[in-house]
Design an enzyme around this catalytic site. Structure first.
Site, PDB file in Angstrom:
ATOM      1  N   GLY A 208      47.937  65.071  52.453  1.00 58.36           N
ATOM      2  CA  GLY A 208      49.023  64.097  52.336  1.00 58.36           C
ATOM      3  C   GLY A 208      50.009  64.360  53.473  1.00 58.36           C
TER       4      GLY A 208
ATOM      5  CG  ASP B 110      47.714  59.989  56.649  1.00 52.68           C
ATOM      6  OD1 ASP B 110      47.429  59.176  55.758  1.00 52.68           O
ATOM      7  OD2 ASP B 110      47.726  61.217  56.477  1.00 52.68           O
TER       8      ASP B 110
HETATM    9  O1  MRU Z   1      43.073  62.825  53.429  1.00 56.38           O
HETATM   10  P1  MRU Z   1      44.399  62.873  52.714  1.00 56.38           P
HETATM   11  O2  MRU Z   1      44.260  63.100  51.249  1.00 56.38           O
HETATM   12  O3  MRU Z   1      45.347  63.840  53.373  1.00 56.38           O
HETATM   13  O4  MRU Z   1      44.985  61.419  52.913  1.00 56.38           O
HETATM   14  C1  MRU Z   1      46.257  61.149  52.389  1.00 56.38           C
HETATM   15  C2  MRU Z   1      46.674  59.739  52.588  1.00 56.38           C
HETATM   16  O5  MRU Z   1      45.999  58.951  53.218  1.00 56.38           O
HETATM   17  C3  MRU Z   1      48.028  59.348  52.064  1.00 56.38           C
HETATM   18  O6  MRU Z   1      48.019  58.008  51.693  1.00 56.38           O
HETATM   19  C4  MRU Z   1      49.065  59.537  53.163  1.00 56.38           C
HETATM   20  O7  MRU Z   1      49.001  60.838  53.692  1.00 56.38           O
HETATM   21  C5  MRU Z   1      50.424  59.273  52.682  1.00 56.38           C
HETATM   22  S1  MRU Z   1      50.973  60.594  51.654  1.00 56.38           S
HETATM   23  C6  MRU Z   1      52.435  60.282  50.978  1.00 56.38           C
END
Ligand code: MRU
Length: 337
Positions: free
Chosen positions: A45, A232
């Site tokens: 995240g 991200d």
């Molecule tokens: O692969 P991840 O679990 O790190 O992906 C996370 C996401 O895509 C979230 O939607 C993003 O980081 C926003 S977190 C508030």
């Protein structure tokens, strides 16, 4: 459940790979263990990765402290490069590293280390302030009696505790609004079913789990009032990288005329990138798709394409909500601030 906590002599991470079946913590004492935890998504995240990167500088500097002075710089340059690049799409990770690294002074000593720790803590405090503000703006968009849809996990687990898109639902619930949330399971690593469902149920928010491929049917049949997701990395033109599957939700939302909102702090904006074409998308192992908990789901020789993120064009986003306001096309993030 906090994703990470800085202890006296190490960093504690909640191992998100095990949730919801097991609540287990990892005790991280060096930067190599941190890099592995980030790569394996024990911590994940964007905002949580920002904090992990920030505290990673402190961890690596503790290791470097025991080295001869003339080796400290090279050791740290390599360690910080590894942490910052462990996952390339979430800009918060490298930003967290850079911010705390700016406080590095040589030769290292306990005072320098204390400064790094404080800078990491300041980043967390700022992230929480930003979260409160954007969540409060986002909550105005939640209608009493509404039906919403979300993807991946954007709650406390993905951040420094308050969430982004999911934080909007938590706050709307606190304001006694009644609403329902459909949750994409989010293949292949199931952040939606494992993490988002856990967080929504813990807050007593009516939530319905669906597979990713059901989202179009839900929009057609259930009268969805809005899709709320995180991001991200967001380019200057509003193109937003988020968990793979977000793009198809945005396309579908446009077809069914459902508003599509991205909730993300300013620390996720990357105005140096003119468009999403410049965002580096992390590709992950084929094994994540071919196996589920050790069970083979596809022929061993199957060719696989497994990007962890996709980019939704700003033109498909109804609004991007940051701590500085609700931005719509043409995006001009805070240029007048
Ligand atoms: O692969 P991840 O679990 O790190 O992906 C996370 C996401 O895509 C979230 O939607 C993003 O980081 C926003 S977190 C508030």
């Amino acid at each position: 459940m906090l994703p990470l906590e800085l202890m006296e002599d190490h960093l504690q991470l909640l191992d998100q790979r095990r949730l919801p079946a097991e609540v287990k913590y990892l005790q991280i004492f060096d930067h190599k263990a941190l890099v592995e935890a980030v790569r394996e998504l024990a911590v994940r995240g964007a905002p949580a990765l920002g904090a992990a990167g920030a505290f990673g500088v402190w961890l690596a500097s503790r290791e470097a402290l025991s080295l001869p002075e003339d080796r400290q710089r090279d050791f740290l340059a390599e360690a910080l490069r590894r942490i910052a690049s462990a996952r390339p799409t979430a800009v918060n990770l490298s930003r967290g590293v850079e911010r705390v690294a700016a406080r590095l002074r040589y030769p290292l000593n306990n005072e320098v280390l204390e400064g790094l720790r404080q800078e990491g803590e300041a980043l967390v405090a700022e992230d929480q302030r930003a979260a409160r503000r954007m969540i409060s703006l986002g909550t105005e968009l939640i209608r009493d009696g509404g039906v919403y849809l979300t993807h991946c996990n954007t709650g406390g687990l993905a951040t420094t505790g308050l969430g982004t898109a999911l934080g909007v639902f938590f706050e709307a619930k606190r304001q006694n609004k009644k609403f329902r949330v459909f949750v994409d399971e989010t293949r292949p690593l199931l952040q939606g079913s494992r993490l988002t469902m856990t967080e929504l149920l813990a807050e007593d928010i009516p939530a319905v789990l669906i597979t990713d491929s059901m989202a179009a049917a839900v929009m057609k049949e259930k009268g969805v009032d809005g899709v709320f997701v995180g991001a991200d990395r967001i380019a200057a033109n509003g193109d937003a990288a988020n968990k793979v599957g977000t793009l198809q939700l945005a396309v579908t939302a446009r077809f069914f005329r459902v508003p599509f909102y991205v909730v993300a702090p300013e620390s996720t904006l990357d105005p140096a990138l003119a468009s999403g074409k410049e965002i580096k998308i992390e590709e992950r192992s084929a094994r994540e798709i071919k196996y589920l908990d050790g069970i083979q789901l596809a022929p061993e020789t199957a060719e696989v394409f497994n990007p962890a993120f996709d980019v939704t064009p700003g033109s498909l986003i109804t609004a991007v909500i940051t701590e500085h306001g609700i931005f719509r096309e043409p995006y001009n993030f805070g240029a007048d601030r």
